[in-house]
Design a protein around this motif. Structure first.
Motif, PDB file in Angstrom:
ATOM      1  N   SER A 186       0.815  -1.213   0.000  1.00 28.15           N
ATOM      2  CA  SER A 186       0.000   0.000   0.000  1.00 28.15           C
ATOM      3  C   SER A 186       0.848   1.263   0.000  1.00 28.15           C
ATOM      4  N   GLY A 187       2.113   1.146   0.435  1.00 21.83           N
ATOM      5  CA  GLY A 187       2.966   2.319   0.496  1.00 21.83           C
ATOM      6  C   GLY A 187       2.613   3.279   1.605  1.00 21.83           C
ATOM      7  N   SER A 188       1.728   2.889   2.507  1.00 21.03           N
ATOM      8  CA  SER A 188       1.327   3.776   3.601  1.00 21.03           C
ATOM      9  C   SER A 188       2.411   3.819   4.663  1.00 21.03           C
ATOM     10  N   ARG A 189       2.521   4.913   5.320  1.00 17.78           N
ATOM     11  CA  ARG A 189       3.533   5.090   6.353  1.00 17.78           C
ATOM     12  C   ARG A 189       3.178   4.244   7.578  1.00 17.78           C
ATOM     13  N   GLY A 190       4.086   3.347   7.953  1.00 15.65           N
ATOM     14  CA  GLY A 190       3.848   2.516   9.115  1.00 15.65           C
ATOM     15  C   GLY A 190       3.011   1.293   8.854  1.00 15.65           C
ATOM     16  N   GLY A 191       2.698   0.997   7.584  1.00 20.43           N
ATOM     17  CA  GLY A 191       1.909  -0.173   7.260  1.00 20.43           C
ATOM     18  C   GLY A 191       2.701  -1.465   7.406  1.00 20.43           C
ATOM     19  N   ASP A 192       1.988  -2.564   7.587  1.00 23.35           N
ATOM     20  CA  ASP A 192       2.639  -3.867   7.720  1.00 23.35           C
ATOM     21  C   ASP A 192       3.138  -4.364   6.368  1.00 23.35           C
ATOM     22  N   ASP A 193       4.243  -5.130   6.416  1.00 23.31           N
ATOM     23  CA  ASP A 193       4.768  -5.741   5.205  1.00 23.31           C
ATOM     24  C   ASP A 193       3.844  -6.870   4.748  1.00 23.31           C
ATOM     25  N   ASP A 194       3.740  -7.032   3.438  1.00 25.11           N
ATOM     26  CA  ASP A 194       2.915  -8.075   2.838  1.00 25.11           C
ATOM     27  C   ASP A 194       3.840  -9.167   2.314  1.00 25.11           C
ATOM     28  N   GLY A 195       3.950 -10.249   3.073  1.00 26.16           N
ATOM     29  CA  GLY A 195       4.926 -11.288   2.790  1.00 26.16           C
ATOM     30  C   GLY A 195       4.364 -12.445   1.995  1.00 26.16           C
ATOM     31  N   LEU A 196       5.248 -13.373   1.687  1.00 31.39           N
ATOM     32  CA  LEU A 196       4.916 -14.550   0.894  1.00 31.39           C
ATOM     33  C   LEU A 196       5.657 -15.746   1.452  1.00 31.39           C
ATOM     34  N   ARG A 197       4.926 -16.845   1.628  1.00 30.54           N
ATOM     35  CA  ARG A 197       5.536 -18.115   2.045  1.00 30.54           C
ATOM     36  C   ARG A 197       5.141 -19.172   1.024  1.00 30.54           C
ATOM     37  N   ARG A 198       6.136 -19.843   0.474  1.00 32.07           N
ATOM     38  CA  ARG A 198       5.889 -20.783  -0.614  1.00 32.07           C
ATOM     39  C   ARG A 198       6.781 -22.003  -0.465  1.00 32.07           C
ATOM     40  N   SER A 199       6.184 -23.180  -0.757  1.00 37.25           N
ATOM     41  CA  SER A 199       6.924 -24.446  -0.782  1.00 37.25           C
ATOM     42  C   SER A 199       6.669 -25.130  -2.117  1.00 37.25           C
ATOM     43  N   ASP A 200       7.729 -25.681  -2.716  1.00 39.30           N
ATOM     44  CA  ASP A 200       7.632 -26.395  -3.986  1.00 39.30           C
ATOM     45  C   ASP A 200       8.314 -27.743  -3.866  1.00 39.30           C
ATOM     46  N   MET A 201       7.724 -28.762  -4.499  1.00 38.75           N
ATOM     47  CA  MET A 201       8.315 -30.089  -4.542  1.00 38.75           C
ATOM     48  C   MET A 201       8.069 -30.699  -5.919  1.00 38.75           C
ATOM     49  N   GLN A 202       9.116 -31.315  -6.496  1.00 38.18           N
ATOM     50  CA  GLN A 202       8.991 -32.026  -7.766  1.00 38.18           C
ATOM     51  C   GLN A 202       9.662 -33.392  -7.631  1.00 38.18           C
ATOM     52  N   LEU A 203       8.986 -34.390  -8.163  1.00 38.20           N
ATOM     53  CA  LEU A 203       9.530 -35.746  -8.221  1.00 38.20           C
ATOM     54  C   LEU A 203       9.350 -36.260  -9.638  1.00 38.20           C
ATOM     55  N   SER A 204      10.419 -36.761 -10.227  1.00 35.84           N
ATOM     56  CA  SER A 204      10.337 -37.326 -11.570  1.00 35.84           C
ATOM     57  C   SER A 204      11.136 -38.614 -11.603  1.00 35.84           C
ATOM     58  N   ALA A 205      10.651 -39.567 -12.401  1.00 38.21           N
ATOM     59  CA  ALA A 205      11.340 -40.849 -12.562  1.00 38.21           C
ATOM     60  C   ALA A 205      11.022 -41.402 -13.934  1.00 38.21           C
ATOM     61  N   ASP A 206      12.007 -42.009 -14.567  1.00 36.40           N
ATOM     62  CA  ASP A 206      11.801 -42.686 -15.844  1.00 36.40           C
ATOM     63  C   ASP A 206      12.699 -43.918 -15.883  1.00 36.40           C
ATOM     64  N   TYR A 207      12.237 -44.953 -16.592  1.00 35.34           N
ATOM     65  CA  TYR A 207      12.980 -46.221 -16.602  1.00 35.34           C
ATOM     66  C   TYR A 207      12.700 -46.966 -17.900  1.00 35.34           C
ATOM     67  N   ALA A 208      13.756 -47.552 -18.474  1.00 37.70           N
ATOM     68  CA  ALA A 208      13.627 -48.353 -19.681  1.00 37.70           C
ATOM     69  C   ALA A 208      13.292 -49.790 -19.269  1.00 37.70           C
ATOM     70  N   THR A 243      -5.020   0.424   0.832  1.00 34.63           N
ATOM     71  CA  THR A 243      -4.978   0.693   2.265  1.00 34.63           C
ATOM     72  C   THR A 243      -4.451  -0.533   3.000  1.00 34.63           C
ATOM     73  N   ASP A 244      -3.645  -0.305   4.027  1.00 33.70           N
ATOM     74  CA  ASP A 244      -3.068  -1.400   4.804  1.00 33.70           C
ATOM     75  C   ASP A 244      -4.198  -2.173   5.493  1.00 33.70           C
ATOM     76  N   SER A 245      -4.309  -3.494   5.198  1.00 34.42           N
ATOM     77  CA  SER A 245      -5.475  -4.230   5.675  1.00 34.42           C
ATOM     78  C   SER A 245      -5.150  -5.602   6.252  1.00 34.42           C
ATOM     79  N   ASN A 246      -3.936  -6.104   6.049  1.00 36.65           N
ATOM     80  CA  ASN A 246      -3.544  -7.419   6.574  1.00 36.65           C
ATOM     81  C   ASN A 246      -4.410  -8.563   6.048  1.00 36.65           C
ATOM     82  N   ASP A 247      -4.961  -8.418   4.854  1.00 35.95           N
ATOM     83  CA  ASP A 247      -5.689  -9.520   4.229  1.00 35.95           C
ATOM     84  C   ASP A 247      -4.697 -10.600   3.784  1.00 35.95           C
ATOM     85  N   ARG A 248      -5.199 -11.817   3.639  1.00 35.82           N
ATOM     86  CA  ARG A 248      -4.316 -12.893   3.192  1.00 35.82           C
ATOM     87  C   ARG A 248      -5.066 -13.843   2.274  1.00 35.82           C
ATOM     88  N   LYS A 249      -4.286 -14.589   1.466  1.00 38.30           N
ATOM     89  CA  LYS A 249      -4.840 -15.567   0.546  1.00 38.30           C
ATOM     90  C   LYS A 249      -3.954 -16.812   0.551  1.00 38.30           C
TER      91      LYS A 249
END
Length: 614
Positions: A186-208, A243-249
């Motif tokens: 929001s760029g408002s003075r004193g507003g909370d930071d809007d962070g991101l938490r992410r996890s990724d996993m990949q598994l691959s297998a191939d066989y003749a 506006t600083d609102s602390n919403d999350r998704k």
């Protein structure tokens, strides 16, 4: 422009043999007629780029616009975001016929990123009208390999990869975690930071399983949680629009594929059967909780007209697909399509390569569609010049939100699919005794039935409608690479885009000018590296909420955003043969800029990392 492998001496650039997943079967990049870009994992590491969305900012013809770190749209050649299909290891990243929004996909465990520009519906379906972005994860080298790394700076991120591969096949497992403290969107003075938490996993297998039968599996999982700020609709200027609102998704992505491949007729006929499934869950904890799913059953067959498939100069390929979509936005409106595809490829002795494909989609909801694609590549004899050209058509079916509504907007079940047709002409040349490669492409695309929306209901009571007329997109893409000295390489890219809607109005979030410049310098006999990149953007428009267009096209009036220049730098040094120390600074000069109206971009941020391989 094809990715290049730069020599360690100041001598001609050597082009690696790279195969693109750009048809019913892989095709050699130098034989592919359509404009494309490949970003390798080595290039990502050297440049210090941490996410796929930031890597795509360096690709000609691609526009990236983000509302913070967690919600980024990508547009190819001036098309809409949902006209580009995003794949991870060839599997759809998004389910339920929805647009994919980039949210910090890490670059750590990526082998390469393929970007195919222009209509691709023949080979990839209705989601690929403007192009395809295929993120290929690392499957490992022969033997046992492992690596891990961690980075700190306004949060932290880490990754790990382990793989085992031999003559019969291999298995690879990758994991990454990012905890980004973010910044106050929001760029408002004193507003909370809007962070991101992410996890990724990949598994691959191939066989003749035998000399002629191979099998494999790919699994992917990604979970994201992020904060964002609310929109203050009465505001008429960018300051205070958020506006600083602390919403999350929260978002959850699941993808998987199991496949079986067999060679028959002494290798002249190859069969491949695959089943793919993608699931998506979204919750904004206010208005919408969405679950979506896409299932695809595919058969591919390729026949070598003049020999074994791996050696044939002429092949004919054919494919069958059954696709099913469902989305909780409309629980009683599931969709199904059956498709048939035919592709011919020919490599002629005079240096001409041809790729021709035709697709027929039998839809249970929309009118059946036929699309086609033609690609030509011609290597001039006795000259370091390659000509490439392509033409084709694509379609985009309305998504569930446009048809049935979401977020308080009323859908329009009478919407028609969007139809795209286009062509491009290009020339790729080696200059300065082969130490430089330059590729220039002109593109021309026309979109019919473009779907748009109005902030207020139209006379028919809906918010979505097909525009009458043609949306025109014209432009030029330039990419260049130069081996200046034994240790210094320089690259550049430029895109000019002229994009107008049927009324002649400017299309938003599609910059007219984008210029990029990057350089990498090696020192200490290659143990250390310094790199930097500059991005300049001009002529970018976005909706201005303070004023409205008149009916029947009701919405914000586009206003031009300020031009901007951003510089990033990165460095790395091999402390030992197995340990590397890295550092990078994003937005070195702390430029104030925005890709979207009212959403400031992140300021200067520094990171320090440590990685190891064994």
């Amino acid at each position: 422009m094809p990715t290049t492998a730069l020599a360690q001496q100041t001598q001609p650039i050597v082009l690696d043999t790279i195969y693109l997943d750009a048809g019913l079967t892989p095709i050699e990049q130098q034989a592919y007629g359509r404009a494309n870009t490949v970003i390798t994992g080595e290039e990502l590491e050297a440049s210090g780029v941490a996410t796929v969305q930031d890597a795509l900012r360096r690709v000609p013809g691609v526009a990236v616009s983000g509302s913070g770190e967690s919600n980024t749209q990508v547009r190819i050649r001036g098309a809409e975001g949902n006209h580009t299909l995003v794949l991870v290891d060839g599997i759809r990243a998004m389910a339920g016929a929805q647009e994919y929004f980039f949210s910090g996909i890490p670059s750590a465990n990526i082998e390469r990123i393929e970007v195919l520009r222009g209509p691709q519906s023949v080979f990839f379906g209705a989601d690929a009208s403007a192009g395809v972005i295929n993120i290929i994860t690392d499957k490992g080298e022969p033997g046992t390999t492992a690596r891990a790394g961690v980075e700190y700076g306004d949060g932290w991120s880490g990754y790990a990869h382990v793989s085992r591969r031999d003559d019969r096949g291999g298995v690879a497992l990758s994991f990454s975690r990012r905890n980004d403290h973010g910044y106050d969107i929001s760029g408002s003075r004193g507003g909370d930071d809007d962070g991101l938490r992410r996890s990724d996993m990949q598994l691959s297998a191939d066989y003749a399983l035998s000399d002629d039968i191979r099998a494999g599996v790919n699994l992917r999982r990604a979970d994201q949680e992020y904060e964002h700020d609310a929109v203050s609709w009465p505001q008429t200027g960018p300051d205070g629009y958020l506006t600083d609102s602390n919403d999350r998704k929260e978002r959850a992505e699941r993808g998987g594929r199991i496949w079986l491949e067999a060679d028959t007729l002494d290798g002249r006929l190859r069969h491949r059967l695959a089943y793919e499934q993608t699931r998506y869950e979204f919750d904004d904890f206010q208005w919408t909780q969405t679950e979506a799913r896409t299932d695809i059953l595919k058969y591919r067959g390729v026949y070598g007209l003049d020999g074994r498939v791996d050696d044939a100069d002429h092949t004919i390929a054919f494919g069958l697909e059954r696709r099913k979509d469902e989305n909780s936005l409309a629980t009683d409106q599931r969709r199904r399509s059956d498709s048939a595809i035919v592709e011919y490829r020919g490599a002629f002795t005079n240096g001409l390569d041809v790729q021709l494909g035709v697709r027929r989609d039998d839809n249970d909801v929309f009118k059946d569609a036929t699309t086609w694609s033609l690609g030509l590549s011609y290597q001039l004899p006795n000259a370091p010049v390659r000509l490439h050209a392509s033409a084709g058509t694509g379609v985009v079916n309305p998504d569930y939100a446009e048809l049935f509504g979401a977020y308080g907007y009323v859908g329009n079940p009478d919407l028609q699919p969007e139809k795209n047709r286009g062509f491009d002409l290009g020339i790729e040349a080696e200059l300065l005794a082969g130490r430089a490669v330059v590729d220039l492409t002109y593109f021309h695309e026309d979109l019919e039935n473009e779907i748009t929306w109005s902030l207020t209901k139209r006379p028919d009571g809906t918010n979505f409608f097909n525009q009458e007329g043609t949306s025109k997109r014209r432009g030029v893409e330039i990419a260049a690479s130069y081996q200046a000295t034994d240790d210094l390489t320089i690259g550049a890219d430029y895109t000019y885009l002229h994009a107008k809607d049927p009324d002649g109005g400017v299309e938003t979030r599609r910059p007219r000018h984008q210029f990029g410049l990057n350089a990498t310098y090696l020192f200490a006999e290659g143990r250390g590296s310094l790199s930097g990149d500059l991005t300049y953007v001009a002529g970018n428009f976005d909706g201005y909420p303070g004023t409205r267009l008149p009916a029947p096209k009701i919405g914000p009036i586009p206003r031009e955003l300020p031009d901007y220049t951003v510089v990033n730098v990165a460095a790395g040094y091999d402390v030992t043969d197995n340990v590397r120390l890295t550092g990078r600074v994003v937005n070195l000069f702390d430029a104030e800029y925005s890709d979207l109206w009212g959403y400031p971009a992140r300021g200067r941020t520094a990171y320090l990392g440590l990685s190891t391989t064994w």
